[in-house]
Design a protein around this motif. Sequence first.
Motif, PDB file in Angstrom:
ATOM      1  N   GLY A  24       0.825  -1.206   0.000  1.00 43.84           N
ATOM      2  CA  GLY A  24       0.000   0.000   0.000  1.00 43.84           C
ATOM      3  C   GLY A  24       0.857   1.253   0.000  1.00 43.84           C
ATOM      4  O   GLY A  24       0.584   2.229  -0.721  1.00 43.84           O
ATOM      5  N   PHE A  25       1.924   1.260   0.794  1.00 45.51           N
ATOM      6  CA  PHE A  25       2.878   2.368   0.854  1.00 45.51           C
ATOM      7  C   PHE A  25       3.561   2.551  -0.493  1.00 45.51           C
ATOM      8  O   PHE A  25       3.694   3.681  -0.997  1.00 45.51           O
ATOM      9  N   ILE A  26       3.970   1.439  -1.113  1.00 45.35           N
ATOM     10  CA  ILE A  26       4.635   1.497  -2.415  1.00 45.35           C
ATOM     11  C   ILE A  26       3.690   2.027  -3.485  1.00 45.35           C
ATOM     12  O   ILE A  26       4.082   2.838  -4.341  1.00 45.35           O
ATOM     13  N   LEU A  27       2.435   1.608  -3.450  1.00 45.59           N
ATOM     14  CA  LEU A  27       1.444   2.079  -4.418  1.00 45.59           C
ATOM     15  C   LEU A  27       1.229   3.585  -4.296  1.00 45.59           C
ATOM     16  O   LEU A  27       1.123   4.292  -5.312  1.00 45.59           O
ATOM     17  N   LEU A  28       1.202   4.099  -3.078  1.00 41.51           N
ATOM     18  CA  LEU A  28       1.058   5.538  -2.872  1.00 41.51           C
ATOM     19  C   LEU A  28       2.246   6.307  -3.436  1.00 41.51           C
ATOM     20  O   LEU A  28       2.085   7.381  -4.036  1.00 41.51           O
ATOM     21  N   ILE A  29       3.442   5.767  -3.252  1.00 38.48           N
ATOM     22  CA  ILE A  29       4.640   6.405  -3.798  1.00 38.48           C
ATOM     23  C   ILE A  29       4.549   6.485  -5.320  1.00 38.48           C
ATOM     24  O   ILE A  29       4.819   7.532  -5.923  1.00 38.48           O
ATOM     25  N   CYS A  30       4.152   5.383  -5.948  1.00 41.67           N
ATOM     26  CA  CYS A  30       4.037   5.349  -7.413  1.00 41.67           C
ATOM     27  C   CYS A  30       2.942   6.298  -7.908  1.00 41.67           C
ATOM     28  O   CYS A  30       3.118   6.973  -8.932  1.00 41.67           O
ATOM     29  N   ALA A  31       1.825   6.362  -7.181  1.00 42.43           N
ATOM     30  CA  ALA A  31       0.723   7.245  -7.570  1.00 42.43           C
ATOM     31  C   ALA A  31       1.151   8.708  -7.498  1.00 42.43           C
ATOM     32  O   ALA A  31       0.852   9.505  -8.400  1.00 42.43           O
ATOM     33  N   THR A  32       1.866   9.054  -6.448  1.00 44.01           N
ATOM     34  CA  THR A  32       2.321  10.443  -6.291  1.00 44.01           C
ATOM     35  C   THR A  32       3.336  10.798  -7.370  1.00 44.01           C
ATOM     36  O   THR A  32       3.278  11.886  -7.959  1.00 44.01           O
ATOM     37  N   ALA A  33       4.271   9.882  -7.638  1.00 50.06           N
ATOM     38  CA  ALA A  33       5.269  10.132  -8.683  1.00 50.06           C
ATOM     39  C   ALA A  33       4.601  10.269 -10.049  1.00 50.06           C
ATOM     40  O   ALA A  33       5.057  11.053 -10.899  1.00 50.06           O
ATOM     41  N   SER A  34       3.508   9.550 -10.287  1.00 55.47           N
ATOM     42  CA  SER A  34       2.790   9.634 -11.563  1.00 55.47           C
ATOM     43  C   SER A  34       2.213  11.029 -11.787  1.00 55.47           C
ATOM     44  O   SER A  34       2.137  11.501 -12.927  1.00 55.47           O
ATOM     45  N   VAL A  35       1.812  11.680 -10.700  1.00 51.32           N
ATOM     46  CA  VAL A  35       1.347  13.063 -10.807  1.00 51.32           C
ATOM     47  C   VAL A  35       2.492  13.938 -11.311  1.00 51.32           C
ATOM     48  O   VAL A  35       2.303  14.819 -12.169  1.00 51.32           O
ATOM     49  N   GLY A  36       3.693  13.673 -10.807  1.00 51.98           N
ATOM     50  CA  GLY A  36       4.862  14.419 -11.269  1.00 51.98           C
ATOM     51  C   GLY A  36       5.144  14.182 -12.739  1.00 51.98           C
ATOM     52  O   GLY A  36       5.460  15.125 -13.478  1.00 51.98           O
ATOM     53  N   PHE A  37       5.038  12.933 -13.184  1.00 55.42           N
ATOM     54  CA  PHE A  37       5.260  12.635 -14.614  1.00 55.42           C
ATOM     55  C   PHE A  37       4.267  13.413 -15.479  1.00 55.42           C
ATOM     56  O   PHE A  37       4.620  13.956 -16.527  1.00 55.42           O
ATOM     57  N   LEU A  38       3.006  13.458 -15.038  1.00 58.79           N
ATOM     58  CA  LEU A  38       1.970  14.161 -15.789  1.00 58.79           C
ATOM     59  C   LEU A  38       2.274  15.649 -15.882  1.00 58.79           C
ATOM     60  O   LEU A  38       2.123  16.263 -16.954  1.00 58.79           O
ATOM     61  N   MET A  39       2.738  16.245 -14.793  1.00 63.58           N
ATOM     62  CA  MET A  39       3.024  17.678 -14.797  1.00 63.58           C
ATOM     63  C   MET A  39       4.256  17.995 -15.647  1.00 63.58           C
ATOM     64  O   MET A  39       4.312  19.039 -16.296  1.00 63.58           O
TER      65      MET A  39
END
Length: 378
Positions: A24-39
């Motif tokens: 769950g912690f790892i999934l949150l890290i990936c989700a947050t980083a994906s926001v960065g990729f989008l920006m």
Amino acid sequence: MLRELGEKNVSIPLTQKIWDMNWGFILLICATASVGFLMLYSAASGNLEPWASRQMMRFGTGLVLMFVVALVDIRIWLNLAYPLYAVALLMLGAVEIMGVVGMGARRWVEIGPIQLQPSEIMKITLIMAIARYFHNIGLEDVRKIRWLIPPLLLVAAPVALVLRQPDLGTALLLIAGAGIVFFVAGVSLWMFAAVVGIAVPAIFFGYQFLHEYQQKRILTFLNPENDPLGAGYHILQSKIALGSGGVFGKGLLQGTQSHLNYLPEMRTDFIFSMLAEEFGMIGGLLLFALYVLLIAYGYAIAYRSRNHFGKLLAIGMAGVFFLYIFINVAMVMGLVPVVGVPLPLISYGGTAMLTLLVSFGLIMSVYLHRDVDIPGKR
């Protein structure tokens, strides 16, 4: 299984560690980083090159590094805390001799084809060193001034070197991150009050010794409208971008401040302003929700740790993560002076991304070895 192995104080099998990863912690890290990729995709006007693709590669490398760090026994990190701190301190010293100058400051060293920022590494190793120190002394000793001299010297040495680069923002982050560990370790509140009492007049006295650009940043923070086309340009354009996004934003790739090149440094320091313009207050709050969950995971893992070193390490890493978020967002809103602190997992950058993922790996190591009993004086 982990509890039983921890109580027996034996090594946990590798397969068991992988199975018990906090996904769950790892999934949150990936989700947050994906926001960065989008920006970063948006910052390049709808292209993966040059920033989003490179950031993805760095994140992938950092993710592998995070897993490696997580799988290492927490007792090994305890033993390596001081040596790693010494290496980071030597690298900071090397910046003085052979550092690479960029944007008016000497903050990087080149090791072959790789360019590293030692101050970013020091943010991790300093927390590790202080956590090890407080793990090895009793609670009654923490409240005695003479026992606080060694950890204060551990903080003072890198702060002095970072200030010489000059990098006031990172120096303040080192002090604040260390302060979090000091507080959790049980240092008396009156000692913090004494430090603040000394620091306030010292800040006013030290203002005259700041570099001209640092003084200008402070004056601009107090009155950005005084130089709207010069020193105050960054923060004024940032505020316009934040306000123009409204509640729901203008939409991906539709931000006028960013895509008409009014917003400076939109892929690094001011990336949150671009996010708020394109996705509005809702987008900003959703990002904050991801951040809050990551911090909550960090503190929950620290609370669950049976060994004091792991507890201090996880809280320290989560605390530094919070400081990054707070300072960057407050900076783009004009609530604090511009200090060049990236927005974690979102802003473009190599060393900051890798060191952040290493810190998450250390938190994960605390989680995997939460039932390991490490002898101390607590």
